[in-house]
Design a protein around this motif. Structure first.
Motif, short mmCIF file in Angstrom:
data_model
loop_
_atom_site.label_atom_id
_atom_site.label_comp_id
_atom_site.label_asym_id
_atom_site.label_seq_id
_atom_site.Cartn_x
_atom_site.Cartn_y
_atom_site.Cartn_z
N ARG A 1 -28.83 -23.01 36.01
CA ARG A 1 -29.36 -24.37 36.11
C ARG A 1 -28.19 -25.35 36.12
O ARG A 1 -27.19 -25.13 35.44
N PRO A 2 -28.32 -26.44 36.87
CA PRO A 2 -27.26 -27.44 36.85
C PRO A 2 -27.16 -28.08 35.47
O PRO A 2 -28.16 -28.23 34.77
N PHE B 1 -25.40 -28.77 44.17
CA PHE B 1 -25.67 -27.46 43.58
C PHE B 1 -27.10 -27.01 43.84
O PHE B 1 -27.34 -25.85 44.20
N LYS B 2 -28.06 -27.92 43.70
CA LYS B 2 -29.46 -27.57 43.96
C LYS B 2 -29.68 -27.23 45.43
O LYS B 2 -30.52 -26.39 45.76
N SER B 3 -28.92 -27.87 46.32
CA SER B 3 -29.09 -27.61 47.75
C SER B 3 -28.67 -26.19 48.12
O SER B 3 -29.14 -25.64 49.12
N LEU B 4 -27.80 -25.59 47.33
CA LEU B 4 -27.35 -24.22 47.62
C LEU B 4 -28.51 -23.23 47.55
O LEU B 4 -28.57 -22.28 48.32
N VAL C 1 -17.37 -25.17 40.84
CA VAL C 1 -17.09 -26.19 41.86
C VAL C 1 -17.88 -27.46 41.55
O VAL C 1 -17.35 -28.58 41.63
N ALA C 2 -19.15 -27.31 41.18
CA ALA C 2 -19.97 -28.47 40.85
C ALA C 2 -19.43 -29.19 39.62
O ALA C 2 -19.45 -30.42 39.55
N GLU C 3 -18.93 -28.43 38.66
CA GLU C 3 -18.32 -29.03 37.47
C GLU C 3 -17.08 -29.84 37.83
O GLU C 3 -16.91 -30.98 37.40
#
Length: 142
Positions: A36-37, A49-52, A72-74
């Motif tokens: 989860r993000p 991140f959700k789009s992945l 990467v999102a972090e």
């Protein structure tokens, strides 16, 4: 693969076989869990991140790929939230995003093409059919 982004396979005309390995399906096994993000991330990082999850290339992701995407999102979130934007961190994030095949160019270089099922007629295909039809008529003397 260095150089310009290759054309899509339906836009290339080749007589020789494409170079590189064929796409091989992984063995059926444990499906990786998608983390989860973080609630602390910048909204742009959360959205990326959700789009992945919904992207076609994610079917090839393993647990290590999701861990990389999380990292990467972090990094993206920290760069966006900081008072001073770091160009070097941005370049690193973009490089990692390329490694995760998140752009069309990266997927083409890796020889992965995602096709969407569409209910309508592809305009490019319709144009090719019309062009070939015109060539046939010209060859027949019409």
């Amino acid at each position: 693969m260095p150089g310009p982004v290759p054309k899509r396979s339906d836009q290339r005309r080749r007589r020789n076989q494409p170079e590189g390995p064929a796409l091989v399906a992984a063995e059926a096994g444990k499906v990786p869990t998608v983390p989860r993000p973080s609630g602390d991330w910048h909204p742009i990082a959360v959205r990326w991140f959700k789009s992945l999850r919904d992207s076609g290339q994610s079917q090839f992701y393993e647990q290590s790929d999701w861990a990389t995407a999380y990292y990467v999102a972090e990094a993206m979130s920290r760069n966006l939230a900081s008072g001073r934007f770091s160009a070097q961190l941005f370049a690193s994030v973009m490089s990692a995003m390329t490694d995760l095949l998140t752009t069309e160019g990266a997927r083409r270089r890796a020889r992965i093409e995602l096709e969407r099922e569409s209910g309508g007629v592809d305009p490019a295909e319709a144009a090719r059919v019309a062009l070939m039809d015109a060539y046939r008529k010209a060859a027949d003397g019409e």
